[in-house]
Design a protein around this motif. Structure first.
Motif, PDB file in Angstrom:
ATOM      1  N   LYS A 270     -32.280 -63.239  14.115  1.00 37.60           N
ATOM      2  CA  LYS A 270     -31.904 -62.294  15.185  1.00 37.60           C
ATOM      3  C   LYS A 270     -31.836 -60.870  14.638  1.00 37.60           C
ATOM      4  N   GLU A 350     -30.479 -65.576  21.010  1.00 34.66           N
ATOM      5  CA  GLU A 350     -31.670 -64.851  20.543  1.00 34.66           C
ATOM      6  C   GLU A 350     -32.363 -64.144  21.716  1.00 34.66           C
ATOM      7  N   ILE A 353     -31.296 -60.629  22.023  1.00 29.48           N
ATOM      8  CA  ILE A 353     -31.964 -59.721  21.073  1.00 29.48           C
ATOM      9  C   ILE A 353     -33.358 -59.383  21.607  1.00 29.48           C
TER      10      ILE A 353
END
Ligand SMILES: Cc1ncc(COP(=O)(O)O)c(C=O)c1O
Length: 365
Positions: A270, A350, A353
């Motif tokens: 990440k 994730e 992100i």
């Protein structure tokens, strides 16, 4: 409901699984028909839940058996005074690393109880890096470290050890606990406010080696004495039961993902994605020294080479609004660093992100 990604530095994102369990426990804890908030901390279901939480912590962090696990109130800030009050005799010295605002607060408090040697400081560079050259005192009782500097986005990649073989590390791990394995060989104590990587605010985790307690030579108010909480199994006073429960569920979630090693690999991926965009995108610039970049808190600013001083304030506002419109919340930087800060703790998916990286790519001034 549109997906919201909350990049707050603390209190912070928690796993959906933990939040759903908390919602259920608010009205019906473990099929008791009672809200957990109304149940005695000495009732069996609550005592069992505490024991299970301690077990999860011990398992996930591989805590050795000569360490006690405590659930305390007062936040990590209370440990700034409680640690030296309990561990530092009046005429003795402790080494402190001045790597950020929290470490600086910790060392100021310690001065009330004994001698403090500031082993390193990056204050004059706005704490943008971690100094590697420590001037430790050879007879210090402990070395105090802030493992991750939440405001400045720096993190020790390897925690230094005390030069005095008798001394131990005291680690404020408030913003990165449960994100890597701890080497217990030189640790005396680890503490962390839960509200970043471990649960909601209200509970502070203290993991302390039993033999270092009771050696300060001073009288300590009962509630501030670690011995009190060890003896009372964190129930000398009414503990923050609900917060401990949410921690319990957060740790179960972490365990179900494969534990700390698995989490660390996810966090590395990440952070790498986000730092890659910061470095590649000419509009943005990271503020922390590259080798010290935190995997938990990522501060960045608008590149002054691309955005003039006059444009800065309105451009920052429009980036934050642009992000908010896409469900990316709480990205404003801390006032002492400015710009933006994405806190990407364990529970930040994730996909969050990816959405932030996409927003950075799409944003135009
Ligand atoms: C590294 C660190 N230490 C200490 C604190 C203070 O924690 P608390 O608010 O629980 O006292 C924080 C809060 O952000 C922190 O990030």
């Amino acid at each position: 409901m549109k997906a919201i990604y909350n990049f707050s530095a603390g209190p912070s994102v928690l796993p959906q699984e933990a939040l759903r369990a908390a919602a259920e426990a608010a009205t019906n804890f473990n099929q008791t028909g009672m809200s957990l908030m109304t149940m005695s901390h000495r009732s069996k279901p609550v005592m069992d839940m505490f024991a299970e939480t301690e077990e999860l912590i011990r398992e996930l962090l591989a805590v050795p058996s000569n360490f006690k696990v405590l659930f305390l109130g007062g936040g990590a800030s209370m440990q700034f005074c409680m640690a030296p009050m309990n561990l530092l005799p009046q005429n003795a010295v402790a080494d402190y690393t001045d790597t950020g605002a929290w470490g600086s607060k910790a060392l100021q408090e310690a001065k009330m109880f004994g001698q403090v040697n500031v082993a390193c400081s990056s204050k004059t560079d706005n704490y943008s890096y971690i100094p590697k050259d420590l001037q430790q005192s050879k007879d210090s009782v402990y070395l105090h470290l802030t493992s991750n500097n939440t405001i400045f986005g720096t993190q020790w990649k390897e925690l230094p050890t005390p030069i005095n073989p008798e001394a131990y590390q005291v680690i404020d791990a408030s913003s990165d606990i449960f994100s890597y394995e701890l080497d217990w060989s030189r640790i005396g104590m680890v503490y962390a406010g839960a509200q970043k990587n471990a649960g909601p605010a209200g509970v502070t985790l203290v993991i302390i080696r039993e033999d270092i307690v009771g050696k300060s030579g001073r009288e300590i108010p009962t509630i501030l004495d670690y011995a009190t909480h060890i003896k009372g199994a964190s129930m000398y006073n009414t503990p923050p039961v609900f917060s401990v429960y949410v921690m319990n569920e957060t740790l179960k979630w972490l365990k179900s993902l494969g534990g700390i090693k698995a989490m660390q690999a996810i966090n590395e991926r990440k952070a790498a994605k986000l730092y890659a965009e910061i470095d590649a995108n000419p509009l943005f610039k990271g503020t922390a020294a590259k080798e010290d970049r935190s995997l938990m808190n990522v501060p960045f600013i608008l590149n002054p080479e691309k955005v003039s001083a006059e444009q800065k304030e309105s451009a920052e506002k429009s980036f934050l609004a642009f992000c908010k419109d896409r469900g990316l919340e709480t990205l404003a930087g801390h006032r002492v660093v400015g710009g933006f800060r994405a806190s990407i703790y364990n529970a930040m998916p994730e996909a969050g992100i990816d959405a932030l990286v996409q927003a950075m790519k799409d944003f135009k001034i």
